[in-house]
Design a protein around this motif. Structure first.
Motif, PDB file in Angstrom:
ATOM      1  N   ARG A  99     -13.923  -0.787  -0.167  1.00 43.53           N
ATOM      2  CA  ARG A  99     -12.997   0.173   0.272  1.00 43.53           C
ATOM      3  C   ARG A  99     -12.279  -0.549   1.550  1.00 43.53           C
ATOM      4  O   ARG A  99     -12.719  -0.696   2.715  1.00 43.53           O
ATOM      5  CB  ARG A  99     -13.652   1.491   1.140  1.00 43.53           C
ATOM      6  CG  ARG A  99     -14.651   2.183   0.374  1.00 43.53           C
ATOM      7  CD  ARG A  99     -14.173   2.909  -0.679  1.00 43.53           C
ATOM      8  NE  ARG A  99     -13.038   3.843  -0.505  1.00 43.53           N
ATOM      9  CZ  ARG A  99     -12.832   4.896  -1.070  1.00 43.53           C
ATOM     10  NH1 ARG A  99     -13.349   5.118  -2.436  1.00 43.53           N
ATOM     11  NH2 ARG A  99     -11.836   5.716  -0.604  1.00 43.53           N
ATOM     12  N   GLU A 101      -9.432   0.185   2.946  1.00 45.13           N
ATOM     13  CA  GLU A 101      -8.176   1.315   3.469  1.00 45.13           C
ATOM     14  C   GLU A 101      -7.765   0.476   4.889  1.00 45.13           C
ATOM     15  O   GLU A 101      -8.790   0.359   5.720  1.00 45.13           O
ATOM     16  CB  GLU A 101      -8.196   2.688   3.469  1.00 45.13           C
ATOM     17  CG  GLU A 101      -8.612   3.056   2.119  1.00 45.13           C
ATOM     18  CD  GLU A 101     -10.000   3.141   1.663  1.00 45.13           C
ATOM     19  OE1 GLU A 101     -10.351   4.165   0.897  1.00 45.13           O
ATOM     20  OE2 GLU A 101     -10.725   2.162   1.884  1.00 45.13           O
ATOM     21  N   LYS A 102      -6.587   0.456   5.009  1.00 43.98           N
ATOM     22  CA  LYS A 102      -5.966  -0.175   6.512  1.00 43.98           C
ATOM     23  C   LYS A 102      -7.020   0.642   7.531  1.00 43.98           C
ATOM     24  O   LYS A 102      -7.075   0.413   8.454  1.00 43.98           O
ATOM     25  CB  LYS A 102      -4.558  -0.259   6.517  1.00 43.98           C
ATOM     26  CG  LYS A 102      -4.063  -0.901   7.860  1.00 43.98           C
ATOM     27  CD  LYS A 102      -2.314  -0.721   7.782  1.00 43.98           C
ATOM     28  CE  LYS A 102      -2.111  -1.332   9.119  1.00 43.98           C
ATOM     29  NZ  LYS A 102      -0.570  -1.209   9.391  1.00 43.98           N
TER      30      LYS A 102
END
Length: 360
Positions: A99, A101-102
């Protein structure tokens, strides 16, 4: 590294879990054909710019060829609804431990797995930039992943959840990829051996009384290896338990055989509470002949003891021609697979569809 994956309904409610049966399909429209005895599935990446006409023609051809369902990497309502119009099951293909995600990286860098050499996936991902694996032993990570799973399962047109990257980073890559990274992974290198986060070490110490930092060769510790298998298993089984609230099945894309999965990605999939498993038997990645597909299927089926069905995942670019692909499918079927799933969308053309139709 996208070349690796490029790195490459429930059939009924049992007392323990929903089962994807190879012999019972979900309810189909009245004009649909009868359930199939050998199921075909596809991994697909939906594209927003494709027209309804293109999609309708595609999904009709898939169903006509005997395809039972599609694992969509992204949720796009139009794709899901059009596929369902033609009697196809629509499952959400979800990246799980990986994962990147920023927002998650910025808010929770402590969630990420750490290598034996002390490098975090948050700041020093192995192999490629998108290899941002979470630590399953962090106390908040299992709940975070359960919530992500529920976000997909609650969608009315999602028939099931398909887990991918449900493992640690590869401590050993398939041999065909060693040259890509100028690596010799005949031994387990510290930069690729995960997870040595403070959370993993503390949980292992509490469970076993062993401080992994005092073990001379931790990569050879059987207790440490078993502990890590079980950390991933707990995440999977938690998601499977959550899926019961929606009466939807959970499946997973996993490494080719139980032994190989445990050895190179700490993935003990034969002990998961799934509805079905899809080993990625990509023979070309391991420099194996087509015949190995049958060997890998047989090993997986024997390890499962009928717990849930196994579907052989085949990578279309690994096959030189349609005759080889047919050989691979027949080998999977003859060795106990409940069906197959194909990956390599650009190669899923009309001749391939005709081949599937002929094998039904």
């Amino acid at each position: 590294m996208n070349s690796r994956r490029n790195f490459i309904k429930a059939a009924g409610m049992g007392l323990a879990a929903m089962q994807l049966s190879p012999r019972v399909a979900t309810a189909l429209p009245s004009n649909a054909e009868a359930p199939l005895l050998f199921d075909f599935w596809l991994w697909a990446r939906p594209k927003e710019n494709e027209t309804d006409a293109v999609l309708k023609n595609r999904y009709k051809s898939y169903r006509d060829a005997g395809v039972r369902g599609i694992f969509f990497e992204d949720y796009q309502k139009r794709h899901f609804q059009l596929a369902k119009e033609y009697g196809l099951e629509t499952h959400r293909w979800m990246w799980t431990m990986n994962r990147g995600e920023k927002e998650l990286l910025e808010k929770h860098p402590e969630y990420y797995a750490v290598s034996r050499s002390g490098k975090s996936c948050a700041t020093n991902p192995p192999y490629v930039g998108y290899y941002r694996f979470l630590c399953p032993s962090h106390p908040d990570v299992p709940k975070y992943l359960e919530d992500k799973a529920r976000e997909q399962l609650q969608k009315e047109d999602v028939d099931g959840l398909h887990l991918d990257y449900i493992r640690y980073p590869d401590v050993v890559l398939p041999i065909n990829l060693w040259q890509n990274y100028n690596l010799d992974q005949s031994t387990e290198l510290a930069d690729y051996d995960f997870c040595y986060s403070p959370f993993s070490k503390a949980a292992f110490l509490k469970e076993t009384g062993i401080d992994i930092d005092t073990v001379e060769r931790p990569e050879q510790s059987l207790s440490w290896r078993s502990f890590r298998y079980r950390q991933i298993t707990k995440v999977v089984n938690r998601i499977c338990e959550a899926a019961k609230d929606y009466k939807k099945p959970v499946t997973a894309a996993v490494f080719p055989t139980p032994d190989l999965a445990r050895r190179i990605v700490r993935q003990d999939w034969a002990n998961w509470n799934l509805s079905g498993v899809f080993p990625m038997i990509y023979h070309g990645f391991y420099k194996e002949p087509v015949q190995w597909i049958g060997t890998a299927v047989s090993e997986g089926v024997q390890a499962l003891h009928g717990k849930f069905p196994l579907y052989a995942g085949l990578y279309l670019p690994d096959f030189k021609n349609l005759a080889e692909l047919k050989q691979g499918i027949v080998l999977a079927k003859d060795n106990g697979a409940a069906g197959i799933s194909l990956f390599g969308e650009s190669d899923f053309d009309q001749p391939t569809i005709e081949l599937l139709r002929s094998i039904r």
